[in-house]
Design a protein around this motif. Structure first.
Motif, PDB file in Angstrom:
ATOM      1  N   PHE A  17       0.807  -1.221   0.000  1.00  0.00           N
ATOM      2  CA  PHE A  17       0.000   0.000   0.000  1.00  0.00           C
ATOM      3  C   PHE A  17       0.843   1.275   0.000  1.00  0.00           C
ATOM      4  CE2 PHE A  17      -3.236  -2.833   2.209  1.00  0.00           C
ATOM      5  CZ  PHE A  17      -4.045  -2.939   1.082  1.00  0.00           C
ATOM      6  N   GLY A  18       2.160   1.113  -0.031  1.00  0.00           N
ATOM      7  CA  GLY A  18       3.027   2.282  -0.133  1.00  0.00           C
ATOM      8  C   GLY A  18       3.369   2.945   1.186  1.00  0.00           C
ATOM      9  N   GLY A  19       3.346   2.186   2.283  1.00  0.00           N
ATOM     10  CA  GLY A  19       3.678   2.735   3.592  1.00  0.00           C
ATOM     11  C   GLY A  19       4.984   2.183   4.133  1.00  0.00           C
ATOM     12  N   ASN A  20       5.244   2.471   5.390  1.00  0.00           N
ATOM     13  CA  ASN A  20       6.448   1.998   6.066  1.00  0.00           C
ATOM     14  C   ASN A  20       6.190   0.599   6.616  1.00  0.00           C
ATOM     15  OD1 ASN A  20       8.449   1.454   8.064  1.00  0.00           O
ATOM     16  ND2 ASN A  20       8.897   3.634   8.219  1.00  0.00           N
TER      17      ASN A  20
ATOM     18  N   MET B 213      -3.652   2.863   7.831  1.00  0.00           N
ATOM     19  CA  MET B 213      -2.384   3.406   8.328  1.00  0.00           C
ATOM     20  C   MET B 213      -1.600   4.085   7.216  1.00  0.00           C
ATOM     21  SD  MET B 213       1.036   1.549   9.724  1.00  0.00           S
ATOM     22  CE  MET B 213       1.704   1.657   8.046  1.00  0.00           C
ATOM     23  N   CYS B 214      -1.571   3.452   6.041  1.00  0.00           N
ATOM     24  CA  CYS B 214      -0.818   4.025   4.922  1.00  0.00           C
ATOM     25  C   CYS B 214      -1.425   5.348   4.459  1.00  0.00           C
ATOM     26  CB  CYS B 214      -0.746   3.021   3.770  1.00  0.00           C
ATOM     27  SG  CYS B 214       0.242   1.561   4.159  1.00  0.00           S
TER      28      CYS B 214
ATOM     29  N   LYS C 284       0.636   9.024   4.706  1.00  0.00           N
ATOM     30  CA  LYS C 284       0.840   9.975   3.607  1.00  0.00           C
ATOM     31  C   LYS C 284       0.404  11.384   4.002  1.00  0.00           C
ATOM     32  CE  LYS C 284       0.422   6.446   0.015  1.00  0.00           C
ATOM     33  NZ  LYS C 284      -0.418   5.864  -1.059  1.00  0.00           N
ATOM     34  N   VAL C 285      -0.738  11.488   4.699  1.00  0.00           N
ATOM     35  CA  VAL C 285      -1.222  12.800   5.140  1.00  0.00           C
ATOM     36  C   VAL C 285      -0.286  13.383   6.186  1.00  0.00           C
ATOM     37  CG1 VAL C 285      -3.102  13.992   6.334  1.00  0.00           C
ATOM     38  CG2 VAL C 285      -3.618  12.243   4.615  1.00  0.00           C
ATOM     39  N   THR C 286       0.178  12.545   7.107  1.00  0.00           N
ATOM     40  CA  THR C 286       1.050  13.004   8.196  1.00  0.00           C
ATOM     41  C   THR C 286       2.350  13.573   7.657  1.00  0.00           C
ATOM     42  OG1 THR C 286       0.110  11.326   9.662  1.00  0.00           O
ATOM     43  CG2 THR C 286       2.187  12.329  10.340  1.00  0.00           C
ATOM     44  N   HIS C 287       2.949  12.890   6.696  1.00  0.00           N
ATOM     45  CA  HIS C 287       4.217  13.369   6.133  1.00  0.00           C
ATOM     46  C   HIS C 287       4.046  14.708   5.426  1.00  0.00           C
ATOM     47  CE1 HIS C 287       6.599  10.003   7.274  1.00  0.00           C
ATOM     48  NE2 HIS C 287       5.965   9.122   6.515  1.00  0.00           N
TER      49      HIS C 287
END
Length: 457
Positions: free
Chosen positions: A171-174, A229-230, A234-237
């Motif tokens: 999903f493109g997250g950590n 979470m992902c 993205k919004v948090t960054h």
């Protein structure tokens, strides 16, 4: 023709390296995304000695080579083309065409296929432990019993952590944050769902009672949670200043996602997962052999679309449900795979052609060992009627294994290797179902397939 020569010929026949947008391989196939598929000489590629078939699916140009050898062919292909291997997820995304159902299936496949080795190991160990315990061959106070017990349950206990790690990558997250989120949902402070009796502790949140229950062995709660979470990540960054990103972002991501997961996503995901599992259990119990007949007879058609890879999520949901805790779907899929192998053998005996035998024999053996693509795409679909014979055999075998309640302890293994994860009390009926699927498919395909097609003449 050697693997290197085959790779060079494939590259030449698809239009050269300049026509390759991306490339990867799976257990049996080269999975290529081409800039222009129309210039590929498919007929010439299919005539290569090591090639068992070619087909296009979801924008991917897939060349069936076979297990083991595909690794060496791809290595030579990538060297000749001067490219590096992309992940199968990247190739799937590049080759995607706008079918939402197939897009969901691809995503689930990309998440669950990497997890299968851990689940297979636990399931195999569970089968061994069950056999030893049933036949009183091991003392339950023995160190080895406890070790086998831990190995057999570990992958299911930490399943949300595995899903969190792989799911975050997809999903493109950590992935580390994804694994940590899985750890939150399986924390020892939460009661294990497998051990719930008549009640469980709750905590009050804004006037509502939230169950303090963990999500060990569950699938859908973690899938939804890691996707959410992902999105939060993205919004948090975007809103956190760069200077504070490494400090604040992980805290915000896990705090927000952990809260929402415990309060809303977890209970909703459990409801979805339990609904699917119990719905299938209802069909299995009440429709019985009819359900096996339908599922076994249609599974190979589903394989053609690639959607079958998404079934791992449902199978893991069955294993993770304490009220079910057995995979009754995989034996049906196994019968369908075996039937395509039987149909492939029938083609070999009916055609009595050296070239057909050279293709059909290894493809049939591969299907019996659980890898059906060479048989389906390389042989049975080419003549079509053997494929129909395989569907008939799959339906017959599927009906039998449902009627006799054959169950498995894991996912991923079918055919002969599937014997390793069949419950000990089901092994004989699994073998009988194996024989029914194979023989019915062989006879049906032999009778349906003409000795010589008009096209061949």
């Amino acid at each position: 023709m050697s693997e290197k020569q085959t790779a060079q010929q494939i590259l030449k026949l698809i239009g050269g390296a300049e026509n390759v947008a991306s490339a990867a391989h799976c257990a049996t196939r080269l999975r290529l995304v081409l800039h222009d598929t129309s210039i590929a000489d498919t007929k010439a590629i299919e005539d290569l000695d090591l090639v068992k078939g070619v087909f296009t699916n979801n924008g991917q140009y897939q060349v069936i080579i076979g297990t083991g050898i595909v690794n060496r062919v791809f290595e030579a292909f990538s060297q000749a083309a001067g490219i590096t291997e992309a992940s199968t997820a990247e190739v799937a995304n590049m080759g995607a065409r706008g079918n939402p159902l197939q897009a969901v299936a691809r995503t689930l496949s990309n998440i669950f296929v990497p997890i299968i080795p851990a689940i297979v190991a636990s399931g195999l160990c569970m089968g061994i432990l069950g056999y030893l315990t049933t036949n009183k061959l091991i003392d339950t106070n023995n160190f080895w019993y406890h070790l086998l017990d831990m190995v057999s349950s570990s992958a299911f206990i930490i399943l949300p952590i595995l899903i969190g790690f792989v799911g975050a990558k997809v999903f493109g997250g950590n992935p580390i944050l994804g694994a940590t989120l899985g750890g939150i949902l399986t924390h020892p402070a939460l009661m294990n769902a497998w051990s719930i009796g008549h009640g469980y502790p709750t905590a009050e949140v804004f006037g509502f009672d939230v169950g303090m229950v963990g999500y060990q062995g569950t699938v859908f709660p973690m899938l939804i949670a890691v996707w959410f979470m992902c999105k939060v990540e993205k919004v948090t960054h975007k809103i956190v200043p760069n200077a504070l990103d490494i400090i604040l972002s992980p805290f915000i991501i896990l705090a927000v996602t952990g809260f929402v997961s415990m309060v809303a996503i977890g209970p909703f995901g459990r409801l979805v997962g339990d609904g699917i599992s119990q719905g299938l259990m209802f069909l299995y119990t009440h429709a019985g052999p009819v359900a096996g007949l339908v599922f076994g007879g249609t599974y190979s058609m589903i394989v053609i679309t690639g959607i079958h890879q998404s079934f791992h999520a449902i199978e893991l949901g069955l294993l993770g449900d304490p009220t079910i805790a057995v995979n009754f779907l995989l034996p049906i899929w196994s019968m369908a795979n075996i039937a395509q192998g039987g149909a492939c053998f029938a083609v070999m005996f009916k055609k009595r052609d050296k070239k057909v035998t050279a293709l059909a024999l290894p493809s049939a053996v591969s299907a019996i060992l659980g890898i059906t693509e060479p048989a389906i795409f390389g042989v049975n679909l080419r003549y079509m009627k053997p494929f129909i014979g395989g569907l008939i055999g799959g339906a017959a075998g599927g009906a039998y294994v449902v009627w006799t309640k054959v169950g498995m302890t894991s996912v991923g293994l079918t055919g002969i290797p599937g014997l390793a994860i069949v419950r000990s009390e089901s092994i004989m009926n699994y073998i009988i179902g194996f024989g029914i699927a194979f023989i019915v498919a062989f006879i049906a395909s032999f009778l349906l397939t003409p000795k010589e097609d008009k096209a061949e003449a």
